[in-house]
Every structure is written in C-alpha cells, then in structure tokens.
Design an enzyme around this catalytic site. Structure first.
Site, PDB file in Angstrom:
ATOM      1  N   ASP A 129       4.663   0.519  12.401  1.00 14.95           N
ATOM      2  CA  ASP A 129       2.652  -0.384  11.363  1.00 14.95           C
ATOM      3  C   ASP A 129       3.101  -2.405  11.915  1.00 14.95           C
ATOM      4  OD1 ASP A 129       2.759   2.314  10.220  1.00 14.95           O
ATOM      5  OD2 ASP A 129       3.251   1.394   8.305  1.00 14.95           O
ATOM      6  N   CYS A 140      -5.146  12.055  13.237  1.00 11.86           N
ATOM      7  CA  CYS A 140      -6.259  11.283  13.114  1.00 11.86           C
ATOM      8  C   CYS A 140      -5.852   9.918  14.344  1.00 11.86           C
ATOM      9  CB  CYS A 140      -5.760  10.457  11.896  1.00 11.86           C
ATOM     10  SG  CYS A 140      -3.313   9.224  11.598  1.00 11.86           S
ATOM     11  N   LYS A 193       1.211  -1.126   0.121  1.00 10.92           N
ATOM     12  CA  LYS A 193       0.439   0.001  -0.036  1.00 10.92           C
ATOM     13  C   LYS A 193       0.981   1.461  -0.168  1.00 10.92           C
ATOM     14  CE  LYS A 193      -2.081   1.427   4.019  1.00 10.92           C
ATOM     15  NZ  LYS A 193      -2.225   3.124   4.297  1.00 10.92           N
ATOM     16  N   ASN A 194       2.020   1.131   1.401  1.00 10.44           N
ATOM     17  CA  ASN A 194       2.798   2.140   0.688  1.00 10.44           C
ATOM     18  C   ASN A 194       4.055   2.636  -0.004  1.00 10.44           C
ATOM     19  OD1 ASN A 194       1.483   3.069   3.432  1.00 10.44           O
ATOM     20  ND2 ASN A 194       2.401   2.449   4.723  1.00 10.44           N
ATOM     21  N   ARG A 209       0.312  13.877  12.863  1.00  8.17           N
ATOM     22  CA  ARG A 209       0.912  14.282  12.183  1.00  8.17           C
ATOM     23  C   ARG A 209       0.382  15.512  11.708  1.00  8.17           C
ATOM     24  NH1 ARG A 209      -1.311   9.022   9.430  1.00  8.17           N
ATOM     25  NH2 ARG A 209       0.052   8.841   8.401  1.00  8.17           N
ATOM     26  N   ARG A 227      -8.529  -0.560   4.143  1.00  8.20           N
ATOM     27  CA  ARG A 227      -7.591   0.441   4.017  1.00  8.20           C
ATOM     28  C   ARG A 227      -6.007  -0.579   3.660  1.00  8.20           C
ATOM     29  NH1 ARG A 227      -6.038   5.180   7.127  1.00  8.20           N
ATOM     30  NH2 ARG A 227      -5.353   5.182   5.467  1.00  8.20           N
TER      31      ARG A 227
HETATM   32  N1  EPU Z   1       6.493  14.903  11.126  1.00  7.95           N
HETATM   33  C1  EPU Z   1       6.347  15.524  11.339  1.00  7.95           C
HETATM   34  N2  EPU Z   1       6.233  16.266  10.409  1.00  7.95           N
HETATM   35  C2  EPU Z   1       5.977  16.268   9.381  1.00  7.95           C
HETATM   36  C3  EPU Z   1       6.190  14.708   9.159  1.00  7.95           C
HETATM   37  C4  EPU Z   1       6.456  13.887   9.785  1.00  7.95           C
HETATM   38  O1  EPU Z   1       6.295  16.341  13.057  1.00  7.95           O
HETATM   39  O2  EPU Z   1       5.285  16.465   8.174  1.00  7.95           O
HETATM   40  C5  EPU Z   1       6.109  13.527  12.094  1.00  7.95           C
HETATM   41  C6  EPU Z   1       5.411  12.323  12.096  1.00  7.95           C
HETATM   42  O3  EPU Z   1       4.036  12.882  13.365  1.00  7.95           O
HETATM   43  C7  EPU Z   1       5.425  11.253  12.722  1.00  7.95           C
HETATM   44  C8  EPU Z   1       7.341  11.092  12.157  1.00  7.95           C
HETATM   45  O4  EPU Z   1       7.367  12.572  11.561  1.00  7.95           O
HETATM   46  O5  EPU Z   1       6.183  11.731  14.328  1.00  7.95           O
HETATM   47  C9  EPU Z   1       7.465  10.341  10.915  1.00  7.95           C
HETATM   48  O6  EPU Z   1       6.492  10.500  10.505  1.00  7.95           O
HETATM   49  P1  EPU Z   1       6.602   9.973   8.717  1.00  7.95           P
HETATM   50  O7  EPU Z   1       6.140  11.356   7.911  1.00  7.95           O
HETATM   51  O8  EPU Z   1       7.881   9.167   8.018  1.00  7.95           O
HETATM   52  O9  EPU Z   1       4.784   8.974   8.610  1.00  7.95           O
HETATM   53  P2  EPU Z   1       3.971   9.226   7.195  1.00  7.95           P
HETATM   54  O10 EPU Z   1       4.692   9.356   5.861  1.00  7.95           O
HETATM   55  O11 EPU Z   1       3.031  10.033   6.960  1.00  7.95           O
HETATM   56  C10 EPU Z   1       4.666   6.866   7.064  1.00  7.95           C
HETATM   57  C11 EPU Z   1       3.051   5.383   6.674  1.00  7.95           C
HETATM   58  C12 EPU Z   1       3.045   5.495   7.631  1.00  7.95           C
HETATM   59  C13 EPU Z   1       4.125   4.431   8.452  1.00  7.95           C
HETATM   60  C14 EPU Z   1       4.883   6.153   8.501  1.00  7.95           C
HETATM   61  C15 EPU Z   1       5.903   5.680   8.983  1.00  7.95           C
HETATM   62  C16 EPU Z   1       2.473   6.223   3.967  1.00  7.95           C
HETATM   63  C17 EPU Z   1       1.457   6.445   3.191  1.00  7.95           C
HETATM   64  N3  EPU Z   1       2.160   5.954   4.905  1.00  7.95           N
HETATM   65  O12 EPU Z   1       3.561   7.666   6.973  1.00  7.95           O
HETATM   66  O13 EPU Z   1       1.956   4.109   7.441  1.00  7.95           O
HETATM   67  O14 EPU Z   1       3.105   4.366  10.020  1.00  7.95           O
HETATM   68  O15 EPU Z   1       5.325   6.720   7.181  1.00  7.95           O
HETATM   69  O16 EPU Z   1       6.331   4.060   8.978  1.00  7.95           O
HETATM   70  O17 EPU Z   1       3.493   5.771   3.199  1.00  7.95           O
HETATM   71  C18 EPU Z   1      -0.037   2.650   7.890  1.00  7.95           C
HETATM   72  O18 EPU Z   1       0.557   1.865   6.672  1.00  7.95           O
HETATM   73  O19 EPU Z   1      -1.246   2.503   8.586  1.00  7.95           O
HETATM   74  C19 EPU Z   1       0.569   4.042   8.183  1.00  7.95           C
HETATM   75  C20 EPU Z   1      -0.066   5.256   8.795  1.00  7.95           C
END
Ligand code: EPU
Length: 427
Positions: A312, A116, A22-23, A121, A406
């Site tokens: 995850d 969420c 998915k990701n 996030r 999802r």
């Molecule tokens: N963060 C910030 N600011 C930002 C971006 C991130 O503070 O602008 C923080 C987040 O709040 C978190 C950390 O940085 O504490 C890491 O978050 P990240 O940005 O890596 O998460 P994401 O890109 O939003 C993806 C996956 C998630 C997975 C996380 C961590 C996708 C579509 N989603 O989310 O997947 O948990 O990386 O590996 O790739 C899931 O599939 O169930 C899922 C939640």
C-alpha cells in the site's frame, strides 16, 4: 466528478495529525455484528469506505450514530444476512461481514467481489478457512452462500499466503466455534492485532497476537465492548514520503512509528532524517545548497507481508524514486496489477519501465518532474500522483480523485496545513 489541482515545487513545513486506520476500522466495524449490545469505537476515520461499511451494517439491521471520531453501534437485532453486489462492488472489504454473520446467524450471503484495479483478488482462502470450521459454501448467481448447521467447530486453517482480510474473517468466525482453532501462516499486520484486541475485550480467547500462528479457544458468547482504532500506518507513510519528495520538515503526530519499520529504514537509506518518539515523528530533508532538499539516493524495495515493505506504499515510494539519483528496482510481490500509476508518472517526466512484477525506475533527479493532467486509478495510485504533483514544477491536474476519498481523511486540508498549494475543483 471532482479533480485535484496541485501546484508543485513547495517544501512542506508544520505538523499533521494522522487519522484512524481505514484497514483496522473496517474489520472492527464488522466485528460489532458478533455480539448484541452497544459497541463504542473510537478514532474511526470518516472515509468513503467506512461510510460504506456503516451502510452495510445498517442493511443488516444495525443502528449507529457518529459523534466526532466516535461511532456507537447498536447490534441488538440483526434483520439481514446479505451483503449486496452494489455495495461489495464499491468496497471489497464488505466480505468481512461473512465471518461475523456466520458466527451470529449461521448463514450469510455475500456478493463475490470480482476483480479490481490492482488484481484479481479472489476470496478462496476465506472460504477454505470457513470450510475447515464446518461451514458449507457454494456460489450462486454471483453470490457466495455460506451455511453452518448448529455451531461451527474448531479446525486448523493454513493460508498459502498470509491474507489480511482472510485472517480477520476466519478469526471472527472461529472465536465462537466449539473447541480450539489454529490459524497457521496468519497475517501479522497491526490491523489484525487491533482486531484481536477488540475480540479479546469482547470475551474471545486468542493466543499468538503479532505472530503467524493464532490459537483460538472458542467461547459460548461474546459481549459488546469499547475499542480504539490504531493510527493509519499507510496514511503516516504517505506523509513521510511526501516530505521526502518535496523537502521541508514535518512533524507527524498521533501515529505509531513502530508500525513502519521497512519504510523508515528505506527513507533513512535515501538520505532523509527521521526522528521518532512513541506516537509522533519528525521527517525532514537535510539542507543542500540553502534548500531543505537533500539529494536522494535511489534504493530498491520488495513489497511483502508485514513487517516487510507494504504494497500500500509502493506507488507513493515510486513517485519518490522517480526523483532519485540512480536506478531503483521496485518488486511488487503481493498484487499482480499494481503498476497502474507508472504510465501517469511517465507523463510527468519519470523514466520507468516495467518488467513483469518489477519496475525499473531511472531517477531523473530533483526538480525534474513537471506537472501534467493525470488520472487516478486506485486509492494508493492517487496518493502517488499527489506526491509527484507536490514535487513537480508547474500544475498537475488529477482526475478521478474519488479514489483518494476512500482512504485519506481530509487530505486536501491536511496538505494545505503544511503549506501545499492544492485544491479541489468540479470537473
Ligand atoms: N489472496 C488469494 N486468495 C484469497 C485472499 C488473498 O489469492 O482468498 C491473495 C491476493 O490476491 C494477494 C495476496 O493473497 O495476492 C494478499 O492479499 P490479502 O488477502 O492480504 O489482501 P486483502 O486482505 O484483500 C488487505 C488490505 C489491502 C492491502 C492488502 C495487502 C484491507 C481492507 N485491505 O487486502 O489494502 O493492500 O491487505 O496488505 O485490509 C488499500 O488499503 O489500498 C488496500 C488495497
């Protein structure tokens, strides 16, 4: 609304094939916006989230068709630049269109996702990254508006935390910027690598795949291409943990065992057998007292960016540790609110206390969890409850299972194929 009924206490046997990630599918689908032409993506999982992303691409003017696992996308003519609130609120990964839209059209309007079930996030790292490339961003009526005069220019972007979608978004913008960009403390997740491979096939010049320092030399234009989504490592890990929890022996095919270093290590420490090949693995529990249900050593985990233990898989691993012999400490360092499954696991007989970002799980041992009505709160929490239900005695009813849909393709059918007694009913 559908709910899931699980009759637990049966070991899993047989083989299960893993779907595309998915990701990885979400950023690769978004990347088709970068260049006009006919793109082909193979191994695209048919999930609620990939359907949402395709719907978003459609709103932006893209045409697509699916044949089996292959999706063909025509992104010749973009007619929109906005990701509306109604879609973004159902899937935060919609923000992944920001980078490609900026690269293609110089302007994008994307609803701010809001919090969420697992945390606040924010997307501040994405926006700061774009600004380093010459983009101006501002917030209006709940929407982020991003605009660049002329072409983006190369810049140096540093992530305080290696954000996965942040790295992907900035990467997709920088590939057509003028000059060189450097992304420091970039995410190293295999899904980022999958995107780098696709962008490279489209004509981008990127160095440093698999490391935390990506160097991008901007090119004038990209072209449409053909790419394949990598196997879903979180789905793979979920089935690995399910077998460890229920006992039995399952061969997991169409996966990449190399993408699960931390989980594999931890399951081996728990006492589970894992035999890996290049694209498959067999997970089994040693026999104890005539049953393939090894005693389970409790182990500690800390969630970390790749190659650390994935957040995850934290909820699923907790369902396993609930049945361990001893105490396990699970430290969640990525998201501040990812323990929503704890209260539900406790309803099934688990002994867990939360202390800030740590959960202390006093294992109750094998055969001690019992079925109960529980509620799913997010995607991975749902998977945790399925695992608990599969290993508990009696019947577990899981409501709000739309979360599962999802991110897990045909989970009910896949589990039934392994001998589980699980089915969906209308509430
Ligand atoms: N963060 C910030 N600011 C930002 C971006 C991130 O503070 O602008 C923080 C987040 O709040 C978190 C950390 O940085 O504490 C890491 O978050 P990240 O940005 O890596 O998460 P994401 O890109 O939003 C993806 C996956 C998630 C997975 C996380 C961590 C996708 C579509 N989603 O989310 O997947 O948990 O990386 O590996 O790739 C899931 O599939 O169930 C899922 C939640």
């Amino acid at each position: 609304m559908d709910k899931l009924i699980v009759e637990g206490g049966r070991p899993l046997y047989g083989s299960v094939a893993i779907s595309g990630a998915k990701n990885a599918a979400l950023p690769l689908l978004a990347a088709t916006l970068l260049a006009p032409g006919l793109h082909t993506l193979h191994n695209v999982p048919d999930l609620r989230d990939t359907r949402t992303m395709l719907k978003l691409l459609e709103i932006l003017g893209v045409q697509w068709e699916r044949t089996g696992k292959t999706v063909r996308i025509n992104s010749d003519r973009l007619t929109g630049v906005e990701a509306p609130y109604d879609l973004v609120k159902t899937m935060r990964a919609s923000v992944l269109v920001l980078g490609p839209l900026l690269a293609r059209s110089g302007f994008a309007r994307v609803s701010l996702p809001g919090g969420c079930a697992i945390g606040a996030r924010p997307i501040n790292y994405h926006l700061k990254g774009f600004e380093k490339l010459g983009v101006t961003t501002h917030l209006e009526h709940g929407y982020v508006e991003a605009i660049v005069e002329g072409r983006m220019r190369g810049g140096t972007v540093y992530f305080d935390i290696p954000s996965v979608t942040g790295t992907e978004n900035v990467l997709m913008a920088s590939v057509v910027a003028q000059g060189e960009s450097v992304i420091k403390n970039a995410a190293k997740e295999p899904e980022v690598g999958n995107l780098i491979d696709m962008l490279t096939a489209m004509g981008a010049e990127i160095e440093g795949k698999g490391t935390d320092r990506l160097i991008v030399r901007g090119v004038d234009r990209l072209h449409a291409t053909e790419s394949t989504i990598i196997p879903d490592r979180i789905e793979t890990g979920t089935y690995m943990i399910a077998v460890a929890a229920t006992g039995g022996s399952v061969t997991i095919t169409d996966c990449n065992p190399a993408h699960l270093p931390a989980l594999t290590e931890k399951l081996l420490l728990c006492g589970v057998n894992i035999d890996t090949a290049t694209d498959s693995m067999t997970v089994s529990c040693p026999e104890v007292g005539g049953r393939s249900l090894c005693r389970l050593q409790s182990v500690d985990i800390t969630t970390l960016p790749y190659p650390g233990f994935p957040t995850d898989l934290q909820a699923q691993f907790m369902a396993l540790m609930a049945q361990g012999e001893g105490t396990s400490i699970i430290h969640e360092t990525i998201f501040e609110n990812r323990f929503m499954h704890v209260a539900e696991l406790i309803r099934m007989g688990a002994d867990i206390t939360i202390e800030g970002s740590r959960a202390v799980i006093r294992g109750v041992g094998r055969d001690k969890l019992c079925g109960a009505p529980v509620m799913a709160t997010d995607l991975r929490a749902s998977a945790s409850l399925v695992i608990a239900g599969l290993s508990a005695s009696g019947t577990t009813q899981i409501s709000r299972i739309y979360h599962l849909e999802r991110g897990y393709e045909n989970m009910v059918e896949k589990l039934q194929g392994l001998g589980a007694k699980v089915w969906k009913v209308r509430e």
